[in-house]
Design an enzyme around this catalytic site. Structure first.
Site, PDB file in Angstrom:
ATOM      1  N   HIS A  51     -22.674  -9.295  16.605  1.00 28.93           N
ATOM      2  CA  HIS A  51     -24.110  -9.244  16.333  1.00 28.93           C
ATOM      3  C   HIS A  51     -24.610 -10.659  16.062  1.00 28.93           C
ATOM      4  O   HIS A  51     -23.842 -11.532  15.625  1.00 28.93           O
ATOM      5  CB  HIS A  51     -24.405  -8.351  15.137  1.00 28.93           C
ATOM      6  CG  HIS A  51     -24.168  -6.898  15.403  1.00 28.93           C
ATOM      7  ND1 HIS A  51     -24.692  -5.913  14.600  1.00 28.93           N
ATOM      8  CD2 HIS A  51     -23.466  -6.257  16.379  1.00 28.93           C
ATOM      9  CE1 HIS A  51     -24.330  -4.736  15.062  1.00 28.93           C
ATOM     10  NE2 HIS A  51     -23.581  -4.918  16.134  1.00 28.93           N
ATOM     11  N   GLU A  53     -26.454 -12.015  13.689  1.00 26.50           N
ATOM     12  CA  GLU A  53     -26.270 -12.495  12.323  1.00 26.50           C
ATOM     13  C   GLU A  53     -24.812 -12.853  12.062  1.00 26.50           C
ATOM     14  O   GLU A  53     -24.517 -13.890  11.452  1.00 26.50           O
ATOM     15  CB  GLU A  53     -26.734 -11.443  11.312  1.00 26.50           C
ATOM     16  CG  GLU A  53     -28.195 -11.094  11.412  1.00 26.50           C
ATOM     17  CD  GLU A  53     -28.494  -9.950  12.375  1.00 26.50           C
ATOM     18  OE1 GLU A  53     -29.573  -9.365  12.255  1.00 26.50           O
ATOM     19  OE2 GLU A  53     -27.650  -9.639  13.239  1.00 26.50           O
ATOM     20  N   CYS A  81     -28.130  -4.683  10.263  1.00 22.84           N
ATOM     21  CA  CYS A  81     -27.329  -3.484  10.032  1.00 22.84           C
ATOM     22  C   CYS A  81     -26.406  -3.737   8.827  1.00 22.84           C
ATOM     23  O   CYS A  81     -26.281  -4.869   8.346  1.00 22.84           O
ATOM     24  CB  CYS A  81     -26.507  -3.158  11.275  1.00 22.84           C
ATOM     25  SG  CYS A  81     -25.122  -4.297  11.576  1.00 22.84           S
ATOM     26  N   CYS A  84     -23.895  -6.644   9.331  1.00 23.06           N
ATOM     27  CA  CYS A  84     -24.489  -7.972   9.233  1.00 23.06           C
ATOM     28  C   CYS A  84     -24.790  -8.327   7.779  1.00 23.06           C
ATOM     29  O   CYS A  84     -24.556  -9.458   7.354  1.00 23.06           O
ATOM     30  CB  CYS A  84     -25.749  -8.044  10.082  1.00 23.06           C
ATOM     31  SG  CYS A  84     -25.378  -7.915  11.853  1.00 23.06           S
TER      32      CYS A  84
END
Length: 138
Positions: A51, A53, A81, A84
């Site tokens: 992801h 992040e 999420c 993250c």
């Protein structure tokens, strides 16, 4: 919160989408300085943890040679999420600023649906503390 930095995260996400990847981007910032950026590479790398992040935090840690990012913040194109958030928290980052709330994100056709119920289950094992003892004792 710096709206220009948030705009940079959104721009990263837009450029990532233009390259055929999922539309997410993030920056790790401390004292106004961008330490690292990241974009979502889940589809390209077949890495479900890639992801934006997480990638930005990984890059910041590698660049600085430390896992300690206290005092830094993440600027993200969208609401993070739990993974993250956990990654940021594990490095001492206390704030993630995000542009799009989860309710604004349409179905992106992600290839794997989330299970209806997810559980982490404990199962006892006699040597369950051995790895920790080994690490602490060198």
């Amino acid at each position: 919160m710096d709206p220009n930095l948030l705009g940079r995260a959104v721009d990263l996400a837009t450029r990532n989408a233009a390259s055929g990847q999922l539309p997410f981007g993030a920056l790790v910032v401390r004292d106004g300085e961008v330490l690292a950026t990241g974009v979502n590479t889940v589809l390209r790398d077949l890495d479900p943890a890639a992801h934006a992040e997480v990638e930005a935090v990984r890059a910041a840690c590698r660049s600085l040679g430390t896992l300690d990012l206290r005092g830094a913040e993440v600027y993200s194109s969208c609401e993070p999420c739990p993974m993250c958030c956990g990654t940021a928290s594990a490095t001492g980052i206390a704030v993630i600023w995000y542009a799009a709330p989860a309710t604004d994100i349409p179905d992106l056709g992600y290839p794997v649906p989330a299970p209806a119920v997810f559980e982490a289950r404990h199962a006892d094992h006699a040597d369950r503390t051995a790895p920790f003892a080994r690490y602490l004792n060198g």
